[in-house]
Design a protein around this motif. Structure first.
Motif, mmCIF file in Angstrom:
data_model
loop_
_atom_site.group_PDB
_atom_site.id
_atom_site.type_symbol
_atom_site.label_atom_id
_atom_site.label_comp_id
_atom_site.label_asym_id
_atom_site.label_seq_id
_atom_site.Cartn_x
_atom_site.Cartn_y
_atom_site.Cartn_z
ATOM 1 N N MET A 292 0.829 -1.200 0.000
ATOM 2 C CA MET A 292 0.000 0.000 0.000
ATOM 3 C C MET A 292 0.867 1.256 0.000
ATOM 4 O O MET A 292 1.940 1.288 0.598
ATOM 5 N N GLU A 297 -4.207 4.575 -1.731
ATOM 6 C CA GLU A 297 -4.824 3.489 -0.972
ATOM 7 C C GLU A 297 -6.069 2.927 -1.657
ATOM 8 O O GLU A 297 -6.200 1.710 -1.845
ATOM 9 N N CYS A 301 -6.447 -0.861 -3.419
ATOM 10 C CA CYS A 301 -7.473 -1.794 -2.951
ATOM 11 C C CYS A 301 -8.377 -2.230 -4.104
ATOM 12 O O CYS A 301 -8.710 -3.415 -4.231
ATOM 13 N N ARG A 387 -11.279 0.582 3.641
ATOM 14 C CA ARG A 387 -10.230 1.302 2.912
ATOM 15 C C ARG A 387 -10.453 1.276 1.400
ATOM 16 O O ARG A 387 -9.881 2.069 0.661
#
Length: 429
Positions: A292, A297, A301, A387
């Protein structure tokens, strides 16, 4: 000699070249030490020989490879073209009649390291390719083989590891005694330079194959101290094939590895193309990471999620292909998590493994083990869902569940019907 301070490599030559030949040898050693690309090395080698009045018309080098797909790299330089043709010979390539009738096959099969054939009109040539060279106007040819000492003791001679070189000229009368004297020194030095360059390239290839791109860079940079580790924030992908034990009991032993490779390739390819790293294959399972970065972020993801969805699609596609052939198939379970892990060297003093350790690794493996009980082939942690904010439309809450060995119940998510339909259709989001 008094005290000195030398700041450049050129100034460090205590025995400067006195002749053009010595300058040539100096260049060749420096080219090998600096890691000049092999195509450039061969071209410049031939061009510099021309400047020394050693007229090479055609040069060929074939370097055996330690590579998962390629068995040899071949480079051919022709003066008339001034360029190097690069060819990869694959493990899957079947050698043709031309190979078995070639001087190289003869040399390897008979432990012959040097072969010279004048290509004069009245020469009785014993290899068809040399007749072709003579018809093209070449007048002399020789080959030299170098064994790099990488071979297993039981390897067949024709599969030995090392370097094959061949050199041809169109000079009237062929190579002179001076030409042979210079080439007799220069070609072995070229072989040594190629071995030095190839050794690092092959080490990089082997490491990338067995430990992954990112890890191989760390190892080659010298980061191999036992216990050395970095704390990283990463998406963790844990995937496991369901039904491997049953399948392996029902198919021929010779087909087990081929079948497993088919599945693991479909699992790994989407991850690697998306920039993830396969840390290890664990029998019929796989652990991968997406490191990450704070400013990316959400994108990381989403990338990890989409690559995992594509992985499921690829496995379902493979299963349809196998079922159409009447073959047994396996299903895939995937868990997606995110957390801080330690990434580094663990193991004994003589055998280390570059991997990730930490509670997040334990949790993602426990999550995958719940897939069967939940009736799901994909489970996602609440930490990941929070996230991956741009992916919430395709996630479905599954409630909180107890993970073996984990103190607090873990909030889990599955894929929504929308995402499930995309998987069934074998398409990526």
């Amino acid at each position: 000699m008094g005290s000195q301070t030398i700041k450049t490599e050129q100034e460090c030559k205590h025995l400067p070249a006195q002749t053009p030949e010595e300058e040539f040898f100096d260049w060749l050693m420096e080219a090998g030490l600096s890691g000049l690309p092999l195509a450039d090395l061969l071209a410049q080698f031939c061009e510099r020989l021309e400047a020394l009045d050693v007229r090479i018309q055609r040069a060929n080098i074939a370097l055996s490879a330690i590579h998962p797909q390629v068995s040899a790299f071949m480079y051919t330089w022709r003066k008339s073209e001034g360029t190097v043709l690069s060819t990869n010979i694959l493990h899957s390539d079947e050698p043709g009649e031309g190979w078995f009738a070639s001087p190289f096959f003869y040399m390897l099969s008979n432990n012959t390291y040097f072969l010279h054939r004048p290509l004069q009109k009245d020469s009785d040539l014993d290899f068809p390719v040399l007749v072709e060279f003579r018809d093209e106007g070449l007048t002399d040819w020789f080959a030299r083989i170098f064994d790099f000492g990488w071979s297993h003791e039981n390897l067949l001679p024709e599969n030995a590891t090392g370097l094959i070189t061949s050199w041809a000229t169109c000079k009237p009368g062929g190579f002179t005694e001076r030409d042979f004297a210079l080439l007799g020194k220069a070609v072995p030095l070229l072989g040594l330079a190629i071995k030095g360059i190839a050794s690092f390239d092959m080490a990089e290839t082997v490491l990338q194959t067995y430990v992954g791109r990112g890890t191989s860079r760390k190892v080659l940079s010298g980061n191999i101290q036992r216990g050395a580790a970095d704390s990283i924030d990463a998406v963790l992908v844990f995937a496991d094939l369901r039904g491997f034990t049953v399948l392996s009991d029902r198919i021929n032993q010779s087909d087990i590895m081929f079948t497993l490779d088919e599945y693991l390739e479909r699992m790994a390819d989407p991850i690697e193309r998306a920039g993830g790293e396969i840390l290890k294959f664990m029998g019929d399972g796989m652990l991968a990471t997406f490191p990450m970065r704070p400013d990316e972020e959400e994108d990381i993801c989403r990338t990890a999620l989409l690559s995992a969805i594509e992985m499921l699609s690829r496995i379902k596609e493979l299963n349809l292909e196998r079922q159409a052939k009447g073959l047994l198939s396996m299903e895939l379970d995937v868990a997606l998590h995110v957390g801080e892990v330690m990434y580094g060297n663990v193991g004994s003093q003589t055998r280390l493994d570059f991997t990730v350790v930490g509670s997040a690794v334990n949790e993602v493996s426990r999550m995958e083990s719940l897939c069967d009980a939940l009736g799901r082939d994909f489970v996602i942690s609440g930490e990941f869902a929070r996230r991956a904010r741009t992916c919430t439309e395709i996630l479905q809450p599954l409630g909180h569940h107890v993970l073996r060995g984990v103190e607090k119940p873990k909030e889990l998510f599955g894929l929504s019907p929308q995402a499930a339909l995309l998987i069934e259709a074998h398409t990526c989001l």
